[in-house]
Structures are given as C-alpha cells and as structure tokens.
Design a protein around this motif. Structure first.
Motif, PDB file in Angstrom:
ATOM      1  N   ALA A 103      36.354  56.369  12.615  1.00 37.23           N
ATOM      2  CA  ALA A 103      35.890  56.119  13.985  1.00 37.23           C
ATOM      3  C   ALA A 103      36.662  54.950  14.608  1.00 37.23           C
ATOM      4  N   SER A 104      36.893  53.898  13.836  1.00 39.63           N
ATOM      5  CA  SER A 104      37.645  52.749  14.346  1.00 39.63           C
ATOM      6  C   SER A 104      39.090  53.120  14.650  1.00 39.63           C
ATOM      7  N   ILE A 105      39.698  53.918  13.777  1.00 32.39           N
ATOM      8  CA  ILE A 105      41.078  54.362  13.990  1.00 32.39           C
ATOM      9  C   ILE A 105      41.173  55.200  15.260  1.00 32.39           C
ATOM     10  N   LEU A 106      40.240  56.119  15.433  1.00 32.33           N
ATOM     11  CA  LEU A 106      40.254  56.977  16.622  1.00 32.33           C
ATOM     12  C   LEU A 106      40.011  56.169  17.897  1.00 32.33           C
ATOM     13  N   MET A 107      39.116  55.179  17.818  1.00 30.85           N
ATOM     14  CA  MET A 107      38.851  54.358  18.990  1.00 30.85           C
ATOM     15  C   MET A 107      40.083  53.541  19.362  1.00 30.85           C
ATOM     16  N   GLU A 108      40.724  52.919  18.379  1.00 33.53           N
ATOM     17  CA  GLU A 108      41.916  52.122  18.664  1.00 33.53           C
ATOM     18  C   GLU A 108      43.048  52.990  19.192  1.00 33.53           C
ATOM     19  N   ALA A 109      43.214  54.175  18.621  1.00 30.97           N
ATOM     20  CA  ALA A 109      44.250  55.087  19.106  1.00 30.97           C
ATOM     21  C   ALA A 109      43.960  55.513  20.546  1.00 30.97           C
ATOM     22  N   GLY A 110      42.692  55.778  20.840  1.00 28.05           N
ATOM     23  CA  GLY A 110      42.307  56.149  22.210  1.00 28.05           C
ATOM     24  C   GLY A 110      42.543  55.035  23.199  1.00 28.05           C
ATOM     25  N   ILE A 111      42.193  53.811  22.827  1.00 24.52           N
ATOM     26  CA  ILE A 111      42.409  52.668  23.712  1.00 24.52           C
ATOM     27  C   ILE A 111      43.897  52.455  23.944  1.00 24.52           C
ATOM     28  N   ALA A 112      44.693  52.555  22.882  1.00 28.74           N
ATOM     29  CA  ALA A 112      46.146  52.405  23.029  1.00 28.74           C
ATOM     30  C   ALA A 112      46.701  53.484  23.952  1.00 28.74           C
ATOM     31  N   ALA A 113      46.243  54.716  23.799  1.00 30.84           N
ATOM     32  CA  ALA A 113      46.712  55.807  24.659  1.00 30.84           C
ATOM     33  C   ALA A 113      46.359  55.541  26.114  1.00 30.84           C
ATOM     34  N   ILE A 114      45.132  55.101  26.364  1.00 30.72           N
ATOM     35  CA  ILE A 114      44.717  54.779  27.742  1.00 30.72           C
ATOM     36  C   ILE A 114      45.598  53.682  28.319  1.00 30.72           C
ATOM     37  N   LEU A 115      45.880  52.650  27.523  1.00 27.07           N
ATOM     38  CA  LEU A 115      46.713  51.544  28.015  1.00 27.07           C
ATOM     39  C   LEU A 115      48.142  51.996  28.293  1.00 27.07           C
ATOM     40  N   PHE A 116      48.713  52.830  27.437  1.00 23.55           N
ATOM     41  CA  PHE A 116      50.071  53.307  27.688  1.00 23.55           C
ATOM     42  C   PHE A 116      50.131  54.244  28.895  1.00 23.55           C
ATOM     43  N   VAL A 117      49.110  55.082  29.076  1.00 20.44           N
ATOM     44  CA  VAL A 117      49.053  55.930  30.271  1.00 20.44           C
ATOM     45  C   VAL A 117      48.903  55.058  31.516  1.00 20.44           C
ATOM     46  N   ALA A 118      48.019  54.072  31.457  1.00 20.82           N
ATOM     47  CA  ALA A 118      47.831  53.175  32.607  1.00 20.82           C
ATOM     48  C   ALA A 118      49.115  52.429  32.918  1.00 20.82           C
ATOM     49  N   ARG A 119      49.825  52.006  31.882  1.00 21.30           N
ATOM     50  CA  ARG A 119      51.088  51.296  32.090  1.00 21.30           C
ATOM     51  C   ARG A 119      52.086  52.205  32.801  1.00 21.30           C
ATOM     52  N   ALA A 120      52.089  53.491  32.474  1.00 20.76           N
ATOM     53  CA  ALA A 120      53.020  54.420  33.102  1.00 20.76           C
ATOM     54  C   ALA A 120      52.609  54.775  34.535  1.00 20.76           C
ATOM     55  N   VAL A 121      51.309  54.841  34.785  1.00 21.54           N
ATOM     56  CA  VAL A 121      50.803  55.280  36.086  1.00 21.54           C
ATOM     57  C   VAL A 121      50.816  54.159  37.124  1.00 21.54           C
ATOM     58  N   LEU A 122      50.508  52.941  36.694  1.00 21.26           N
ATOM     59  CA  LEU A 122      50.429  51.823  37.631  1.00 21.26           C
ATOM     60  C   LEU A 122      51.822  51.262  37.916  1.00 21.26           C
ATOM     61  N   PRO A 123      52.004  50.653  39.085  1.00 20.58           N
ATOM     62  CA  PRO A 123      53.328  50.114  39.445  1.00 20.58           C
ATOM     63  C   PRO A 123      53.768  48.982  38.519  1.00 20.58           C
ATOM     64  N   HIS A 124      55.086  48.725  38.533  1.00 13.63           N
ATOM     65  CA  HIS A 124      55.695  47.677  37.716  1.00 13.63           C
ATOM     66  C   HIS A 124      56.483  46.724  38.604  1.00 13.63           C
ATOM     67  N   HIS A 125      56.789  45.557  38.055  1.00 14.99           N
ATOM     68  CA  HIS A 125      57.735  44.648  38.696  1.00 14.99           C
ATOM     69  C   HIS A 125      59.150  45.185  38.486  1.00 14.99           C
ATOM     70  N   ARG A 126      59.994  44.951  39.435  1.00 19.81           N
ATOM     71  CA  ARG A 126      61.401  45.207  39.195  1.00 19.81           C
ATOM     72  C   ARG A 126      61.966  43.999  38.455  1.00 19.81           C
ATOM     73  N   VAL A 127      62.943  44.227  37.601  1.00 19.53           N
ATOM     74  CA  VAL A 127      63.534  43.136  36.819  1.00 19.53           C
ATOM     75  C   VAL A 127      64.092  42.048  37.744  1.00 19.53           C
ATOM     76  N   GLN A 128      64.661  42.449  38.870  1.00 17.37           N
ATOM     77  CA  GLN A 128      65.232  41.496  39.819  1.00 17.37           C
ATOM     78  C   GLN A 128      64.175  40.569  40.403  1.00 17.37           C
ATOM     79  N   ASP A 129      62.904  41.019  40.445  1.00 17.62           N
ATOM     80  CA  ASP A 129      61.843  40.237  41.069  1.00 17.62           C
ATOM     81  C   ASP A 129      61.174  39.264  40.105  1.00 17.62           C
ATOM     82  N   VAL A 130      61.427  39.400  38.815  1.00 18.20           N
ATOM     83  CA  VAL A 130      60.799  38.529  37.831  1.00 18.20           C
ATOM     84  C   VAL A 130      61.357  37.132  37.977  1.00 18.20           C
ATOM     85  N   GLY A 131      60.480  36.176  38.062  1.00 19.02           N
ATOM     86  CA  GLY A 131      60.891  34.779  38.217  1.00 19.02           C
ATOM     87  C   GLY A 131      60.882  34.302  39.650  1.00 19.02           C
ATOM     88  N   ASP A 132      60.709  35.203  40.604  1.00 18.53           N
ATOM     89  CA  ASP A 132      60.646  34.792  42.028  1.00 18.53           C
ATOM     90  C   ASP A 132      59.260  34.364  42.404  1.00 18.53           C
TER      91      ASP A 132
END
Length: 132
Positions: A103-132
C-alpha cells in the motif's frame, strides 16, 4: 484537467505539511503509524527534526508549486518521493515486504506520478528568465 491536478497537488502538500507538524508536536503518537518507536529524548528529537523537515519541506514545495501554478517547482518533491520509493523497494528486496508495504509503495508511486504529470501540465520558467 489543469485545475484538478493543481488541486490534487495542493491538497497533497497540505496533507504532508500537517503530517510533518504531527511529528513536530506529537512524535510519540505519530511514530507507530510508520512502524517507528521512540527511544528516549534522542529518538523524540530525531523524529521531530528529520520527519518534520522531510514532510514539511515536501508539502511546502507542493503547495508553492500548486499555488504559483509552476511545474518547475514540483520537480523537487517528485524526486524526493521517488527516492523514498526506491528506499522502500530496496528495503522490500533486502528485508522482505512487511505489513502495509505494498500500500505504501502504491501510494508513493501514485503521488510521484501525480507530481510528474503536474510538472508537465503546469507552465515552467524559461532558462533565460532564471535569476531575473
């Protein structure tokens, strides 16, 4: 979809922050649920310091990424969850699977999957903008 995934990440982050606070304020009551036992003041201090820091930092990053709707902020909590999952899998291979391990393995895998999907779906900084 973006709103639903953002809400899931935010609520998950809130859960982790509250879990961290439970280790800070009630370590003896929180430890048994994780298969841990307190062994004197050193054990209590370790639970307070390490598990509070782990869960609070994880939750804070998730909340921040969801609140700002920025996928790049979710990479750190995703990696932390994957590292915890790797540790759990190694423990299962070396020590055997205990009660609730799957159950713990499945929960952690599910949370990781949600975070990676969210990372892909939500906008990102452009590398040029980092540090501004």
């Amino acid at each position: 979809m973006r709103l639903a995934i953002t809400a899931l990440v935010f609520l998950g982050g809130l859960f982790f922050v509250l879990l961290g606070l439970s280790f800070l304020f009630q370590p003896a009551a929180s430890a048994p649920g994780f298969g841990l036992a307190t062994m004197g003041t050193k054990g209590l201090a370790t639970l307070r310091a390490d598990l509070f820091a782990f869960f609070a930092a994880l939750g804070a990053c998730m909340i921040w990424g969801a609140w700002k709707r920025r996928g790049d902020l979710l990479l750190l909590p995703a990696i932390v969850i994957v590292l915890a999952l790797i540790g759990r899998l190694v423990s299962g291979a070396v020590d055997g699977m205990g009660d609730g391990a799957l159950a713990s393995i499945l929960m952690e895998a599910g949370i990781a999957a949600i975070l990676f999907v969210a990372r892909a779906v939500l906008p990102h900084h452009r590398v040029q903008d980092v540090g501004d």
